[in-house]
Design a protein around this motif. Structure first.
Motif, PDB file in Angstrom:
ATOM      1  N   UNK A 109      -5.340  -0.251 -16.006  1.00 37.31           N
ATOM      2  CA  UNK A 109      -5.091   1.190 -15.836  1.00 37.31           C
ATOM      3  C   UNK A 109      -3.707   1.444 -15.255  1.00 37.31           C
ATOM      4  N   UNK A 110      -3.425   0.724 -14.171  1.00 33.08           N
ATOM      5  CA  UNK A 110      -2.147   0.925 -13.469  1.00 33.08           C
ATOM      6  C   UNK A 110      -0.988   0.534 -14.384  1.00 33.08           C
ATOM      7  N   UNK A 111      -1.147  -0.562 -15.099  1.00 40.83           N
ATOM      8  CA  UNK A 111      -0.083  -1.036 -15.985  1.00 40.83           C
ATOM      9  C   UNK A 111       0.175  -0.016 -17.096  1.00 40.83           C
ATOM     10  N   UNK A 112      -0.895   0.464 -17.723  1.00 44.08           N
ATOM     11  CA  UNK A 112      -0.738   1.431 -18.821  1.00 44.08           C
ATOM     12  C   UNK A 112      -0.056   2.689 -18.300  1.00 44.08           C
ATOM     13  N   UNK A 113      -0.466   3.113 -17.129  1.00 40.68           N
ATOM     14  CA  UNK A 113       0.119   4.332 -16.558  1.00 40.68           C
ATOM     15  C   UNK A 113       1.605   4.124 -16.242  1.00 40.68           C
ATOM     16  N   UNK A 114       1.914   2.982 -15.631  1.00 44.87           N
ATOM     17  CA  UNK A 114       3.307   2.710 -15.261  1.00 44.87           C
ATOM     18  C   UNK A 114       4.193   2.619 -16.505  1.00 44.87           C
ATOM     19  N   UNK A 115       3.634   2.083 -17.584  1.00 41.12           N
ATOM     20  CA  UNK A 115       4.423   1.932 -18.818  1.00 41.12           C
ATOM     21  C   UNK A 115       4.415   3.203 -19.657  1.00 41.12           C
ATOM     22  N   UNK A 116       3.521   4.121 -19.327  1.00 35.26           N
ATOM     23  CA  UNK A 116       3.383   5.339 -20.133  1.00 35.26           C
ATOM     24  C   UNK A 116       2.808   5.028 -21.509  1.00 35.26           C
ATOM     25  N   UNK A 117       1.922   4.014 -21.562  1.00 33.84           N
ATOM     26  CA  UNK A 117       1.338   3.596 -22.846  1.00 33.84           C
ATOM     27  C   UNK A 117      -0.180   3.824 -22.813  1.00 33.84           C
ATOM     28  N   UNK A 118      -0.790   3.963 -24.013  1.00 39.56           N
ATOM     29  CA  UNK A 118      -2.235   4.212 -24.028  1.00 39.56           C
ATOM     30  C   UNK A 118      -3.041   3.055 -23.463  1.00 39.56           C
ATOM     31  N   UNK A 119      -4.213   3.420 -22.902  1.00 33.92           N
ATOM     32  CA  UNK A 119      -5.166   2.440 -22.379  1.00 33.92           C
ATOM     33  C   UNK A 119      -6.386   2.450 -23.311  1.00 33.92           C
ATOM     34  N   UNK A 120      -6.804   1.266 -23.749  1.00 40.56           N
ATOM     35  CA  UNK A 120      -7.958   1.160 -24.657  1.00 40.56           C
ATOM     36  C   UNK A 120      -9.055   0.388 -23.930  1.00 40.56           C
ATOM     37  N   UNK A 121     -10.275   0.890 -23.932  1.00 45.31           N
ATOM     38  CA  UNK A 121     -11.412   0.187 -23.328  1.00 45.31           C
ATOM     39  C   UNK A 121     -12.146  -0.581 -24.419  1.00 45.31           C
ATOM     40  N   UNK A 143      -5.301   2.461 -33.243  1.00 45.79           N
ATOM     41  CA  UNK A 143      -4.850   3.135 -34.469  1.00 45.79           C
ATOM     42  C   UNK A 143      -5.595   4.459 -34.635  1.00 45.79           C
ATOM     43  N   UNK A 144      -6.882   4.458 -34.263  1.00 50.79           N
ATOM     44  CA  UNK A 144      -7.686   5.675 -34.398  1.00 50.79           C
ATOM     45  C   UNK A 144      -7.454   6.664 -33.256  1.00 50.79           C
ATOM     46  N   UNK A 145      -6.595   6.303 -32.311  1.00 47.71           N
ATOM     47  CA  UNK A 145      -6.272   7.206 -31.194  1.00 47.71           C
ATOM     48  C   UNK A 145      -7.368   7.309 -30.152  1.00 47.71           C
ATOM     49  N   UNK A 146      -8.229   6.294 -30.076  1.00 52.56           N
ATOM     50  CA  UNK A 146      -9.325   6.329 -29.078  1.00 52.56           C
ATOM     51  C   UNK A 146      -8.821   5.778 -27.741  1.00 52.56           C
ATOM     52  N   UNK A 147      -8.167   6.634 -26.989  1.00 51.03           N
ATOM     53  CA  UNK A 147      -7.576   6.194 -25.727  1.00 51.03           C
ATOM     54  C   UNK A 147      -8.463   6.581 -24.555  1.00 51.03           C
ATOM     55  N   UNK A 148      -8.314   5.856 -23.455  1.00 48.28           N
ATOM     56  CA  UNK A 148      -9.077   6.154 -22.232  1.00 48.28           C
ATOM     57  C   UNK A 148      -8.167   6.850 -21.226  1.00 48.28           C
ATOM     58  N   UNK A 149      -8.804   7.538 -20.287  1.00 43.50           N
ATOM     59  CA  UNK A 149      -8.001   8.097 -19.197  1.00 43.50           C
ATOM     60  C   UNK A 149      -8.328   7.347 -17.902  1.00 43.50           C
ATOM     61  N   UNK A 150      -7.867   7.898 -16.793  1.00 48.87           N
ATOM     62  CA  UNK A 150      -8.006   7.182 -15.513  1.00 48.87           C
ATOM     63  C   UNK A 150      -9.455   7.050 -15.060  1.00 48.87           C
TER      64      UNK A 150
END
Ligand code: KG4
Ligand code: ZN
Length: 399
Positions: free
Chosen positions: A126-138, A381-388
């Protein structure tokens, strides 16, 4: 692309992407997913390009830590993940020959698994994705095991296994059969899973580990029993096949472990060699050859008969599930998929029933993060991203 010099972690062979063609990898179709896996006792990170080319795959195993307890101790696992997560991710990025800025998304195992262990990977991801400004996938860990088979096919330059498929996931934590379908939705592959059957008690790998413990053959038990079984008579001892009322595609492995225990009680003449092997293990002599020399023919017969019963059960029910569901192929994944007898029996039976069977390599069979990155790719690819709010789900089902 293996790094030279001492290797602190197990490394999976990098496939497909030799350095020369690396620039093309960074093109639009070659999005790089950084996978993170920490659901049980392996801290793993991997960079996978385009969902199927492994640029790096680092696995820090905790086997040595849990060995003296004969199984995974959750508190120790979490602590070790905390220690390993940063260097493992760093190593995965370095070995891929990229920087964190080249990563297009971070995929992390959300479950099933040990809650404390999962939380380490999830929090870091989570922290890494946020710091990089990149999507997080679960990612569901079990979906990762399915994708390990696709990764292997891509590595070997083979077409993907025919769909729909039946997938047997068989490890220390899981023994379950899924019906797997894939279809393209809005330009992205979409996978769906239906549980056909699974163990009602112990996982097959757990049975291997418990029987190895009873016989003082070390931890984890699977690899040693696999090797020793080749020296015994698999028909020497007959174990009753578990009768599964209700769902014939369910498994039960606690009975066979108890049967081995009773066998040892009836054959007290085997106790002295068990004690000798315990002493050898305490001295650190845990190689299969050393343990075989300390094992009588009666013990080797017991090991071979145990393995035959487990393998027969896994193969028979999975083939029947494939036939009944109309699957075009069978996928076998998870730590126990490394078993030589299981592979040989599946290959022979699948041929007899005219169905294709696919296994990942040993490195991709056991827990790793390349399979998590690969399973995360279609979701990316399908845009299924997670949030915090992404959280650990210890009992997450696969659907
Ligand atoms: O997938 P994995 O690395 O971890 C999880 O349990 O998720 O699988 C480890 C399990 C252990 O129970 C180990 O004894 C078993 O896989 N295993 C094997 C073999 N190699 C590992 N079981 C039978 N034969 C093998 N060759
Ligand atoms: Zn696993």
């Amino acid at each position: 692309m293996r790094a030279s010099g001492p290797q602190p972690y197990a490394t999976i062979n990098v496939v497909g992407s030799e350095r020369a063609g690396f620039e093309t990898f960074l093109s639009a179709q070659s999005k790089i997913i950084l996978g993170i896996e920490s659901s049980c006792d392996e801290t793993a990170a991997a960079a996978v390009s385009g969902g199927e080319r492994i640029l790096s795959s680092i696995v820090a195993s905790q086997i040595a830590i849990h060995r003296k307890y004969g199984g995974v101790v959750p508190e120790l696992a979490s602590r070790e993940h905390l220690r390993q997560i940063v260097p493992v991710v760093r190593e995965a990025v370095e070995q891929a020959g990229i920087t964190l800025q080249n990563v297009d998304a971070v995929a992390v195992t959300r479950g099933p698994g040990l809650v404390g262990a999962l939380l380490v990977g999830i929090t870091y991801g989570k922290v890494l994705a946020q710091a990089l400004g990149k999507p997080l996938i679960g990612v569901n860990h079990l979906e990762g095991h399915v994708h390990a088979v696709f990764l292997e096919a891509a590595a070997a330059g083979l077409p993907r296994p025919g769909m729909p498929a039946v997938c047997l996931i068989v490890s220390g934590g899981h023994t379950v059969i899924y019906f797997v379908k894939s279809e393209v939705q809005n330009g992205a592959a979409h996978f769906s899973y239906t549980r056909i059957g699974g163990t009602r008690d112990d996982a097959a790998g757990e049975a291997y580990d418990k029987v190895a413990r009873l016989l003082a053959l070390g931890y984890p038990g699977g690899p040693v029993l696999d090797q020793l079984a080749a020296y015994g008579d698999a028909r020497a001892i007959r174990f009753n096949e578990p009768k599964m009322r209700g769902n014939v595609f369910d498994f039960s492995f606690s009975g066979i472990k108890t049967a081995v225990l009773y066998h040892l009680r009836r054959h007290s003449e085997l106790q002295p060699e068990i004690d000798t092997r315990k002493e050898a293990l305490a001295r650190g002599e845990r190689g299969a050859d050393a343990l075989r020399r300390l094992s009588s023919a009666a013990t080797l017969d017991l090991v071979a008969s145990f393995q035959r019963a487990v393998v027969d059960d896994l193969v028979t029910r999975t083939i029947a599930a494939a036939q009944q569901s109309g699957a075009r192929s069978i996928l076998v994944s998870g730590g126990v998929a490394a078993n030589r007898q299981l592979r040989a029996r599946f290959a022979a039976e699948a041929k007899r029933h005219k169905i294709d069977v696919f296994f990942p390599s040993r490195a991709l069979s056991t827990d790793n993060a390349a399979m998590i990155a690969a399973a995360g790719y279609p979701r990316f690819v399908a845009g299924q991203h997670e949030d915090a709010t992404l959280n650990a789900e210890p009992n997450l089902p696969l659907v």
